[in-house]
Design a protein around this motif. Structure first.
Motif, PDB file in Angstrom:
ATOM      1  N   ARG A  88       0.837  -1.194   0.000  1.00 33.22           N
ATOM      2  CA  ARG A  88       0.000   0.000   0.000  1.00 33.22           C
ATOM      3  C   ARG A  88       0.876   1.251   0.000  1.00 33.22           C
TER       4      ARG A  88
ATOM      5  N   PHE B 173     -10.453  10.742   7.147  1.00 37.59           N
ATOM      6  CA  PHE B 173     -10.416  11.980   6.376  1.00 37.59           C
ATOM      7  C   PHE B 173     -11.490  12.958   6.839  1.00 37.59           C
TER       8      PHE B 173
ATOM      9  N   VAL C 255      -2.911  11.649   0.217  1.00 33.78           N
ATOM     10  CA  VAL C 255      -2.469  10.810   1.333  1.00 33.78           C
ATOM     11  C   VAL C 255      -3.353   9.572   1.524  1.00 33.78           C
ATOM     12  N   GLU C 256      -4.245   9.347   0.567  1.00 31.48           N
ATOM     13  CA  GLU C 256      -5.090   8.154   0.618  1.00 31.48           C
ATOM     14  C   GLU C 256      -4.246   6.945   0.187  1.00 31.48           C
ATOM     15  N   GLU C 257      -4.456   5.802   0.877  1.00 28.56           N
ATOM     16  CA  GLU C 257      -3.649   4.626   0.517  1.00 28.56           C
ATOM     17  C   GLU C 257      -4.256   3.867  -0.652  1.00 28.56           C
TER      18      GLU C 257
ATOM     19  N   GLN D 110     -13.038   6.785  -0.019  1.00 30.66           N
ATOM     20  CA  GLN D 110     -12.459   6.498   1.301  1.00 30.66           C
ATOM     21  C   GLN D 110     -12.766   7.671   2.219  1.00 30.66           C
TER      22      GLN D 110
END
Lengths: 188, 339
Positions: free
Chosen positions: A2, B202, A58-60, B198
Motif C-alpha cells: 500500500r 479523512f 495521502v489516501e492509501e 475512502q
C-alpha cells in the motif's frame, strides 16, 4: 503493497474497485480548498477502458506487482489471443477485450510483452509501432497531387488503414497499433 | 531541478507578455491603482492547505526568517483599510509543495484586484468584461493573427454571459448529493462512502474537495460559456463573508474548459470573526505539520481600523493566457523554466 496515492506514477498497476488498473497519467493537484489531490487516468487491464480518478494524495492505494514478460504471439480465436513464454513453453490466453483492437495488427510470431499477475495473464503492452506488408491497394491516379490525400489499403493481417496515395501493394508500412494511424513507410 | 531554456516558446511568450499588458490597460482604464509589493514578508495569513517557502535574512550575527508570499492579499487589504480605493497587484506569488504540472508552478504570476463598495457578483461583471477585452484584443493584435492562433476561446466559448451555478446546484446536478447532505458533515461522509470514496481518517473538507474535483470540475466551463460556481460551504470561507443562510460563503470560482482560473470573495470585514478563523487555520497548519510562520497580526489591526466593504479576486495569469492561446500547458508560455 500500500502506498500513498501521491506517490503513484505512470506505469504502476493498482487495485481499484476490485479490478486491476494501470496508471496512464498521474498529476498532483492542489485545488486551494481541502487537501492536495492526485488526478489520475487509469486503464482497466481487463476491459481496456480508461477512466479518470481523483485520489486524496495521502489516501492509501494498493499497488500490485505485475510482471511484463516477453512472449510470442501464436494465434487468436473469438475470445482470446494466445501467447507462449519461450522459456517455459507455457501458453497464456489474453482476453481480446483487454487489447482494444491491437489484435488487428498482430501476426503470428510477433514478440510482445504480456502483463502477468499471480501467474495470470492480464493484457499486452502495445508496441509503439508495427511493420506490416500491404496486400491490397488501389493504383494512384496520375495527376492526383492533392497533398495529404489518403486511400484505404489492406494489410497482411487483414486490417484496413488509411495511407498516402503513393503506397503500393508490397510496400511495408509503419502503423501505430493503438490508433491505427499510418506513420511511415519502410525504406527499400 | 534544473534550468531549462526554451527559446522555441518565444512566440507564445510574446503573446503572454501582451496579455499582461492588456490586463494593465483594462484595469487602469477602470481606475484601479496598480501596486508593486514585496514578495518577502516576516509574517503571513495562515492558510491551512498552503505550504510556503521559508528563507532567512542575515546581517552580521542578526538573523530573521522571511517567507515568500503565497498571495498579495495581506498587503493589499492593509492598503484598503487605509482607504486607497480600487487597486491591484500583477506579479509573482509562491506556493511550496505542489509539484509542477501542466496547470501549476510553485512560482506563478497572479493578478489580484479589489473593488470597494462591491460584492463578489460585482467582481464577476468586471471579470467578464476583462475577458471580453482580452479576447477582442488578442484576436486583432497583428502578431497574434500572423501566428494563426487557433482561438478556441472565441469559437467555442461565448463571453456574452456567465453560466452561473451555485455549489449546491452543482452537487445535485453532477454528483446526486442533495443540499441537506452537502452541508451536514455526517450525512455527507455517509453518502461519499456509499459512492465508493475512502472517508475513514479523512475530514469533511478533504472528501468534499475530492468529490468536487472528480465529479464537478470536469463539467465546468464546457457548456459554451465560462462557468461561475458560487456560494461555497462555510468550511471553505477562508477570508470571505458568510451569506445570511449561515452555511455558505460569498465566494466564487470561475472556469473555462474545466480549468479553474480565478477565486473571488466578498471580503470579510469583521475583525473578530477574522481573528477566530486565523486561529482555526493556524491550528490546522500545526496539525498538518506545515511550516510554522508567524501570523500577520497587523492584518487584524488593519481590519479593526476600518476595512471598507469590498470584494476581490485572484486570477492565475499563466492559466488564463494558456486558455486564450489554446495551449495544453502553462509551460508552453515560458522561455526559461525550472523543471
Amino acid at each position: 503493497m500500500r502506498i500513498n496515492a501521491g506517490n503513484l506514477k505512470k506505469g504502476d498497476f493498482i487495485h481499484y474497485q476490485n479490478e486491476i488498473w494501470q496508471v496512464q497519467k498521474a498529476e498532483f493537484y492542489s485545488p486551494g480548498k481541502g487537501s492536495a489531490l492526485m488526478k489520475t487516468k487509469i486503464w482497466n487491464v481487463k476491459s481496456g477502458k480508461n477512466i479518470d480518478v481523483t485520489f486524496k494524495s495521502v489516501e492509501e492505494v494498493e499497488v500490485v506487482d505485475v510482471e511484463s514478460r516477453l512472449m510470442t504471439f501464436l494465434y487468436k480465436d473469438n475470445e482470446n489471443l494466445y501467447f507462449m513464454d519461450e522459456k517455459t513453453f507455457n501458453q497464456y490466453p489474453v482476453l481480446l477485450s483487454s487489447v482494444s483492437g491491437l489484435e488487428k495488427y498482430l501476426k503470428e510470431g510477433d514478440k510482445l510483452y504480456v502483463y502477468i499477475y499471480d501467474e495470470r495473464p492480464l493484457s499486452v503492452r502495445a508496441p509503439l509501432s508495427v511493420r506490416l506488408k500491404v496486400v491490397e491497394a488501389e493504383e494512384a491516379v496520375k495527376g492526383d497531387t492533392v497533398s495529404g490525400a489518403k486511400k484505404p489499403v489492406k494489410l497482411e493481417t487483414g486490417a484496413v488503414i488509411m495511407a498516402p496515395l503513393f503506397i503500393k501493394v508490397g510496400d511495408v508500412v509503419i502503423v501505430n497499433p493503438e490508433t491505427g494511424e499510418y506513420t511511415g513507410r519502410e525504406g527499400k | 531541478m534544473k534550468i531549462v531554456t526554451k527559446a522555441e516558446n518565444l512566440d507564445n511568450h510574446k503573446k503572454y507578455i501582451f496579455i499582461l499588458k492588456l490586463i494593465d490597460d483594462f484595469l487602469q482604464k477602470k481606475d484601479y491603482q496598480k501596486i508593486d509589493l514585496p514578495v518577502l514578508s516576516p509574517a503571513l495569513i495562515p492558510e491551512s492547505y498552503l505550504e510556503v517557502f521559508e528563507t532567512e535574512f542575515k546581517f552580521l550575527d542578526k538573523k530573521e526568517k522571511l517567507y515568500l508570499t503565497p498571495s498579495p492579499e495581506l498587503f493589499l487589504k492593509r492598503l484598503l483599510a487605509y482607504k486607497i480605493g480600487n487597486c491591484y497587484y500583477l506579479g509573482k506569488s509562491f506556493r511550496n509543495s505542489d509539484p509542477p504540472s501542466s496547470l501549476h508552478s510553485f512560482e506563478f504570476t497572479m493578478l489580484e484586484f479589489y473593488k470597494v463598495n462591491a460584492d463578489y457578483m460585482n467582481i464577476a461583471d468586471e471579470v467578464l468584461e476583462m475577458l471580453r477585452y482580452i479576447n477582442k484584443k488578442v484576436k486583432i493584435h497583428p502578431p497574434i493573427r500572423r501566428a494563426k492562433i487557433k482561438s478556441d476561446l472565441g469559437l467555442k466559448i461565448n463571453l456574452d454571459k456567465w453560466e452561473k451555478i451555485s455549489v449546491a446546484e452543482a452537487f445535485e446536478k453532477y454528483t446526486g448529493i442533495y443540499e441537506k447532505e452537502l452541508f451536514n458533515h455526517q450525512l455527507f461522509l455517509e453518502k461519499a462512502k456509499k459512492k465508493g470514496y475512502q472517508v475513514e481518517k479523512f475530514s469533511y473538507k478533504d472528501v468534499w474537495s475530492q468529490i468536487y474535483v472528480q465529479e464537478i470540475e470536469p463539467h465546468l466551463g464546457k457548456n459554451g460559456y465560462p462557468t461561475l460556481i458560487y456560494d461555497y460551504p462555510k468550511e471553505f470561507a477562508a477570508l470571505a463573508k458568510l451569506n445570511s443562510d449561515g452555511q455558505t460563503a460569498q465566494r466564487f470560482e470561475f472556469y473555462i474548459n474545466g480549468v479553474e482560473l480565478g477565486d473571488c470573495y466578498t471580503e470579510l470585514s469583521d475583525w473578530k470573526e477574522q481573528k477566530d478563523r486565523f486561529i482555526k487555520e493556524y491550528l490546522e497548519r500545526k496539525q498538518n505539520k506545515k511550516i510554522n510562520h508567524p501570523i500577520d497580526k497587523g492584518f487584524i489591526q488593519a481590519l479593526k481600523y476600518g476595512f471598507p466593504e469590498s470584494a476581490g479576486i485572484a486570477i492565475g495569469v499563466e492559466r488564463l493566457a494558456a486558455v486564450f492561446l489554446n495551449l495544453n500547458s502553462i509551460n508552453e508560455l515560458k522561455v526559461i523554466n525550472i523543471e
